[in-house]
Write a protein that holds these residues in place. Sequence first.
Motif, PDB file in Angstrom:
ATOM      1  N   LEU A  18     -63.161 -92.024 -51.101  1.00  0.00           N
ATOM      2  CA  LEU A  18     -62.082 -91.350 -50.584  1.00  0.00           C
ATOM      3  C   LEU A  18     -61.490 -90.517 -51.484  1.00  0.00           C
ATOM      4  O   LEU A  18     -61.602 -90.938 -52.575  1.00  0.00           O
ATOM      5  N   THR A  19     -61.054 -89.367 -51.099  1.00  0.00           N
ATOM      6  CA  THR A  19     -59.967 -88.395 -51.934  1.00  0.00           C
ATOM      7  C   THR A  19     -58.583 -88.749 -51.500  1.00  0.00           C
ATOM      8  O   THR A  19     -58.317 -88.990 -50.411  1.00  0.00           O
ATOM      9  N   ARG A  20     -57.868 -88.803 -52.424  1.00  0.00           N
ATOM     10  CA  ARG A  20     -56.601 -88.753 -52.395  1.00  0.00           C
ATOM     11  C   ARG A  20     -55.618 -87.606 -52.466  1.00  0.00           C
ATOM     12  O   ARG A  20     -56.022 -86.960 -53.578  1.00  0.00           O
ATOM     13  N   ARG A  48     -54.508 -83.795 -55.933  1.00  0.00           N
ATOM     14  CA  ARG A  48     -55.857 -84.316 -55.610  1.00  0.00           C
ATOM     15  C   ARG A  48     -56.502 -85.080 -56.518  1.00  0.00           C
ATOM     16  O   ARG A  48     -56.596 -84.669 -57.784  1.00  0.00           O
ATOM     17  N   ASP A  50     -59.829 -88.609 -57.152  1.00  0.00           N
ATOM     18  CA  ASP A  50     -60.799 -89.395 -56.631  1.00  0.00           C
ATOM     19  C   ASP A  50     -60.063 -90.993 -56.366  1.00  0.00           C
ATOM     20  O   ASP A  50     -59.693 -91.312 -57.094  1.00  0.00           O
ATOM     21  N   ARG A  72     -62.123 -89.590 -46.119  1.00  0.00           N
ATOM     22  CA  ARG A  72     -63.626 -89.452 -46.543  1.00  0.00           C
ATOM     23  C   ARG A  72     -64.233 -88.286 -46.752  1.00  0.00           C
ATOM     24  O   ARG A  72     -64.271 -87.489 -45.933  1.00  0.00           O
ATOM     25  N   SER A  73     -64.290 -88.053 -48.392  1.00  0.00           N
ATOM     26  CA  SER A  73     -64.580 -86.650 -48.741  1.00  0.00           C
ATOM     27  C   SER A  73     -65.941 -86.445 -48.372  1.00  0.00           C
ATOM     28  O   SER A  73     -66.530 -85.298 -48.546  1.00  0.00           O
ATOM     29  N   SER A  74     -66.688 -87.392 -47.850  1.00  0.00           N
ATOM     30  CA  SER A  74     -68.108 -86.890 -47.451  1.00  0.00           C
ATOM     31  C   SER A  74     -68.114 -86.238 -45.845  1.00  0.00           C
ATOM     32  O   SER A  74     -69.015 -85.718 -45.414  1.00  0.00           O
ATOM     33  N   ASN A  77     -62.514 -82.509 -45.417  1.00  0.00           N
ATOM     34  CA  ASN A  77     -61.986 -81.800 -46.660  1.00  0.00           C
ATOM     35  C   ASN A  77     -60.436 -81.657 -46.328  1.00  0.00           C
ATOM     36  O   ASN A  77     -59.995 -81.287 -44.929  1.00  0.00           O
ATOM     37  N   GLU A  79     -56.264 -80.634 -47.459  1.00  0.00           N
ATOM     38  CA  GLU A  79     -55.414 -79.874 -48.003  1.00  0.00           C
ATOM     39  C   GLU A  79     -53.873 -80.517 -47.776  1.00  0.00           C
ATOM     40  O   GLU A  79     -53.734 -80.845 -46.579  1.00  0.00           O
ATOM     41  N   LEU A 145     -56.921 -80.684 -42.047  1.00  0.00           N
ATOM     42  CA  LEU A 145     -58.313 -81.464 -42.272  1.00  0.00           C
ATOM     43  C   LEU A 145     -59.283 -80.923 -41.458  1.00  0.00           C
ATOM     44  O   LEU A 145     -59.174 -80.352 -40.218  1.00  0.00           O
TER      45      LEU A 145
END
Length: 150
Positions: A18-20, A48, A50, A72-74, A77, A79, A145
Amino acid sequence: MSITDVDAQGEFSAFPGLTRILTIIRGEGMSLTIDGTEQWLDSYRPLRFDGSATTSATLPRGPIRNLNLMFRSSRLNGEVELRNLIGPGQLTLGQSQLAILLQGAAQVTAGHDGHAVLSEFDSVIGNQSASTTVTGSGMLAVITLTRIEG
């Protein structure tokens, strides 16, 4: 997405994959250590990082409230943008956007028929079939998103 009150220093939970994006929305900042690198995070400045990073925080200026967006960054995306509506300002949301009223007074209009007054921390989702517009004065967090194709 969550809004959390933080009143004690400590370690963050790890969220591999995940990206936070962390944004302080109340309080006077926080010191973050992310994978051994310390940095200061001011209010209303999204950060932002990891989700699997080893992360801890201290609160040298007291408790804070933060907005957390994790995705989930896969697959996505994300902002976070802070928008100050200057009275009366107007913001039209796209279909992949969400707005949260952080402070101030605002209302939302969707299409020709519907409108509602927003209270603090109310959220509004953009609509693809009708224009969604927020008007008023105050601070909004605008979250976008988008799907990653592939």
